[in-house]
Structures are given as structure tokens and as C-alpha cells.
Design an enzyme around this catalytic site. Structure first.
Site, mmCIF file in Angstrom:
data_model
loop_
_atom_site.group_PDB
_atom_site.id
_atom_site.type_symbol
_atom_site.label_atom_id
_atom_site.label_comp_id
_atom_site.label_asym_id
_atom_site.label_seq_id
_atom_site.Cartn_x
_atom_site.Cartn_y
_atom_site.Cartn_z
ATOM 1 N N SER A 135 -1.075 -6.434 2.812
ATOM 2 C CA SER A 135 -0.413 -5.183 2.887
ATOM 3 C C SER A 135 -0.785 -4.850 4.167
ATOM 4 O O SER A 135 -0.238 -3.751 4.805
ATOM 5 C CB SER A 135 -1.081 -4.234 1.881
ATOM 6 N N ARG A 136 -2.089 -4.932 4.797
ATOM 7 C CA ARG A 136 -2.460 -4.497 5.966
ATOM 8 C C ARG A 136 -1.626 -5.068 7.236
ATOM 9 O O ARG A 136 -1.776 -4.468 8.424
ATOM 10 C CB ARG A 136 -3.927 -4.987 6.222
ATOM 11 N N ASP A 164 -8.065 -13.851 -0.974
ATOM 12 C CA ASP A 164 -9.134 -13.134 -1.218
ATOM 13 C C ASP A 164 -10.448 -14.177 -1.968
ATOM 14 O O ASP A 164 -10.674 -13.845 -2.997
ATOM 15 C CB ASP A 164 -9.208 -11.830 -1.849
ATOM 16 N N GLN A 173 -14.145 0.528 -3.281
ATOM 17 C CA GLN A 173 -14.589 -0.862 -2.547
ATOM 18 C C GLN A 173 -14.144 -0.847 -0.953
ATOM 19 O O GLN A 173 -14.086 -1.617 -0.157
ATOM 20 C CB GLN A 173 -13.234 -1.816 -2.942
ATOM 21 N N HIS A 181 1.838 -10.737 -3.820
ATOM 22 C CA HIS A 181 1.465 -10.204 -4.936
ATOM 23 C C HIS A 181 2.525 -10.700 -5.902
ATOM 24 O O HIS A 181 2.364 -11.309 -7.144
ATOM 25 C CB HIS A 181 1.702 -8.623 -4.739
ATOM 26 N N LEU A 229 3.414 -4.035 -2.499
ATOM 27 C CA LEU A 229 3.555 -5.210 -2.787
ATOM 28 C C LEU A 229 4.400 -6.166 -1.647
ATOM 29 O O LEU A 229 5.217 -5.544 -1.077
ATOM 30 C CB LEU A 229 4.407 -5.314 -4.220
ATOM 31 N N HIS A 230 3.778 -7.237 -1.681
ATOM 32 C CA HIS A 230 4.673 -8.402 -1.033
ATOM 33 C C HIS A 230 4.659 -9.581 -1.689
ATOM 34 O O HIS A 230 4.365 -9.561 -2.706
ATOM 35 C CB HIS A 230 3.998 -8.574 0.380
HETATM 36 P P1 AMP Z 1 -4.442 -6.513 -3.076
HETATM 37 O O1 AMP Z 1 -3.325 -5.632 -3.266
HETATM 38 O O2 AMP Z 1 -4.631 -6.726 -1.476
HETATM 39 O O3 AMP Z 1 -5.978 -6.242 -3.605
HETATM 40 O O4 AMP Z 1 -4.339 -7.745 -3.579
HETATM 41 C C1 AMP Z 1 -4.076 -7.957 -4.815
HETATM 42 C C2 AMP Z 1 -4.039 -9.419 -5.191
HETATM 43 O O5 AMP Z 1 -2.828 -10.114 -4.703
HETATM 44 C C3 AMP Z 1 -5.310 -10.123 -4.927
HETATM 45 O O6 AMP Z 1 -5.677 -11.114 -6.070
HETATM 46 C C4 AMP Z 1 -5.032 -10.985 -3.914
HETATM 47 O O7 AMP Z 1 -6.130 -11.989 -3.558
HETATM 48 C C5 AMP Z 1 -3.485 -11.378 -3.968
HETATM 49 N N1 AMP Z 1 -2.904 -11.526 -2.677
HETATM 50 C C6 AMP Z 1 -2.780 -10.774 -1.617
HETATM 51 N N2 AMP Z 1 -2.225 -11.174 -0.666
HETATM 52 C C7 AMP Z 1 -1.803 -12.629 -0.999
HETATM 53 C C8 AMP Z 1 -1.168 -13.689 -0.342
HETATM 54 N N3 AMP Z 1 -0.685 -13.640 0.727
HETATM 55 N N4 AMP Z 1 -0.992 -14.694 -1.091
HETATM 56 C C9 AMP Z 1 -1.368 -14.758 -2.395
HETATM 57 N N5 AMP Z 1 -2.018 -13.830 -3.245
HETATM 58 C C10 AMP Z 1 -2.411 -12.708 -2.498
#
Ligand code: AMP
Length: 290
Positions: free
Chosen positions: A196-197, A160, A71, A47, A43-44
């Protein structure tokens, strides 16, 4: 934090589907509004901004942490995707999440699993073209999570952007009773969208990665200055990438924000989306222009 501190101070960790469904149903039965934040962990602040919004709008916030194998393509980063559940739980404790649902892969996809959600038309372009099967995995896991965590609202990041549209269409088409709430992109001070990447990037790549947000900013500036020719704007965006030494561009797209169809004249609100590989790391970003 020791293991017992974790259990005492962090949001309750649930790994079983029946258990989380019961907890959510109990909360809703007592009139509580439940918010769901689906994530793949590591998480960042992006999230955590979704958690914050859910907390502001709901009584109970459930965060799911699940790196969803379906996915990822066969040559993608599923195996090396960063994972640290204890770290994530501590962050979620600091940000006031109530429940963490982190199932095993085997629980979500037991032997014999064979039913998938065919994603909506809006999934065919952009990410759908570059990552065959990606959105099929996304719609399948998100629908499963909606079944296990029957929340009032689910929070998704505009980071996304296409995923958000895909989920909106799926929920509408399949009559899923959940309110999809979009949240703005959280960026580093220099513009890089949090991801996260980003953890994969070395110092040089971190600099190169700025070409994504910079190209979007250049696009917005050009349109603000009156440049309405999509081809001209895309050419300038391409230059930003090549100046940064980024050559593996998957797409630079200027599209209708609802249909994702390409626009030629930028005289109405348009979404600019980019995807590129920086070193081995594939990054995406987007913003509204015009
Ligand atoms: P992930 O863990 O990458 O699947 O992301 C989980 C959720 O966090 C998804 O709805 C992403 O669009 C959202 N998310 C990821 N990075 C960001 C960001 N920089 N700003 C806002 N939402 C984010």
C-alpha cells in the site's frame, strides 16, 4: 457505484465487534470453515491473493480493514496512510469476500484501554529494532481480531516475513486455536513487492525502490553460483542500493528463517530481508535464498 449499489453488490460491511463475532460463530456452527484476512486496507493484488487462497480453502472469507494506530511510531505515517473503504469493498466484491469487518479506532481502543500483548522474542530484531513498539501493536491488534473473528484459519503474506513468525509464535504461546497460513509475496512485473505504501512513491522513487527486490535477487544469484560467505553477499547487496542512490538502509540481513539469527555461511536455506527508506517512504522486502 452509488451508495445503494455498494450495499447491494459488495460484501456485507460490519463495524460492530458483537455483530462480526456472532456472524462467524453462526457460520462455524453450521459446519462452515471460516478464513480471516487481516489488512490495513488500500487493497492491492497482494491482499487479494490472500483472499483468493482463503476462498479456495474456506467456505466463508472475512476481510478486516483497520489501520491500527498502535503499530505506528509517533513519527510514522499513520495519519497519511491511504484509506478508501468504498474502493476496497468494490475490490473485495470482485474477489468474492463474504464479510468486511472495518471497526472504528474508538471501538478497538475505547477510553481506558490498557492491555497489550508482549510480543515473542523473534520480534526483538530487524523491524523490532527499527520500529520500537511496532510488534506490540501488531500482536495486540491481531489477538483482538482473532477474538472478534474466531476463524478456523488466518492468512498472512510472506511480504511481512517477520510479522508472520511473530504471529505464529504468539498463537502457539497463547494457545490460540487458529491455523496460520502463509502466502507468497505478490510482485509487480519488474520485481517490486506490492505494498500500500508504494502509493507514496513518485516516478524516480519508484525506480529507486527496485533496489530492494534487485538486491535480494543478486543475493540469490550469488548463492546459486556458490558464494557462501554472508558478508560478501551482504556487501554486494549494499552496492545495489548505493548504485540506485538509496542510502537510508535500515538493514540488510541474512538470517535463519525460523529464529531470524544471522547466518555467516549460507549453506542451508536462509532468508534475506531488507528495509530501506526511498525518499520519505519506508519499504521492506525479503526472499528465500540458498
Ligand atoms: P497490510 O495491509 O500491509 O497490513 O497487509 C495485510 C496482509 O497482506 C499482510 O499479511 C501482508 O503480509 C499481506 N501482504 C501485503 N503485501 C503483500 C504482497 N505483496 N504479497 C503478499 N501478501 C502481501
Amino acid at each position: 457505484m452509488s451508495a445503494s449499489d455498494l450495499e447491494q453488490n459488495c460484501p456485507q460491511l460490519v463495524t460492530g465487534g458483537d455483530q462480526i463475532r456472532r456472524a462467524v460463530a453462526d457460520a462455524r456452527r453450521t459446519g462452515k470453515r471460516v478464513g480471516l484476512v487481516p489488512t490495513m486496507g488500500w487493497l492491492h493484488e497482494g491482499h487479494l491473493s490472500l483472499v483468493q487462497t482463503s476462498r479456495a480453502e474456506c467456505d466463508v472469507t472475512v476481510v478486516t480493514i483497520f489501520v491500527n494506530p498502535t503499530q505506528f511510531g509517533p513519527n510514522e505515517d499513520f495519519a497519511r496512510y491511504p484509506r478508501d473503504l468504498d474502493r476496497d469493498r468494490k475490490l473485495l466484491a470482485e474477489h468474492g469476500a463474504d464479510l468486511v469487518f472495518a471497526p472504528d479506532v474508538g471501538a478497538m481502543y475505547p477510553a481506558g484501554f490498557s492491555t497489550y500483548v508482549d510480543p515473542p522474542a523473534v520480534a526483538r530484531v530487524l523491524e523490532g529494532e527499527c520500529r520500537p513498539g511496532h510488534f506490540r501493536g501488531v500482536t495486540t491488534i491481531v489477538l483482538k481480531l482473532f477474538q472478534l473473528v474466531p476463524a478456523d484459519a488466518a492468512y498472512f503474506g510472506e511480504k511481512d516475513f517477520q510479522q508472520l513468525l511473530v504471529i505464529r509464535h504468539m498463537v502457539e504461546d497463547l494457545n490460540v486455536p487458529i491455523d496460520i497460513r502463509p502466502c507468497p509475496i505478490v510482485r509487480e512485473e519488474d520485481g517490486l513487492a506490492l505494498s500500500s505504501r508504494n502509493a507514496y512513491l513518485n516516478a524516480d522513487e519508484r525506480l529507486q525502490a527496485l533496489s530492494l527486490s534487485r538486491s535480494l535477487q543478486v543475493a540469490a544469484e550469488l548463492v546459486d553460483q556458490g558464494q557462501l560467505d554472508s558478508a560478501v553477499v551482504q556487501e554486494r547487496m549494499k552496492q545495489v542500493f548505493s548504485e540506485a542512490g538509496v542510502t537510508a538502509i535500515d538493514y540488510i540481513a541474512l538470517v535463519d528463517p525460523q529464529t531470524l539469527e544471522p547466518v555467516e555461511r549460507l549453506d542451508s536455506p536462509t532468508r534475506a530481508l531488507v528495509a530501506a527508506r526511498v525518499g520519505q517512504t519506508r519499504l521492506i522486502d525479503n526472499r528465500q535464498i540458498g
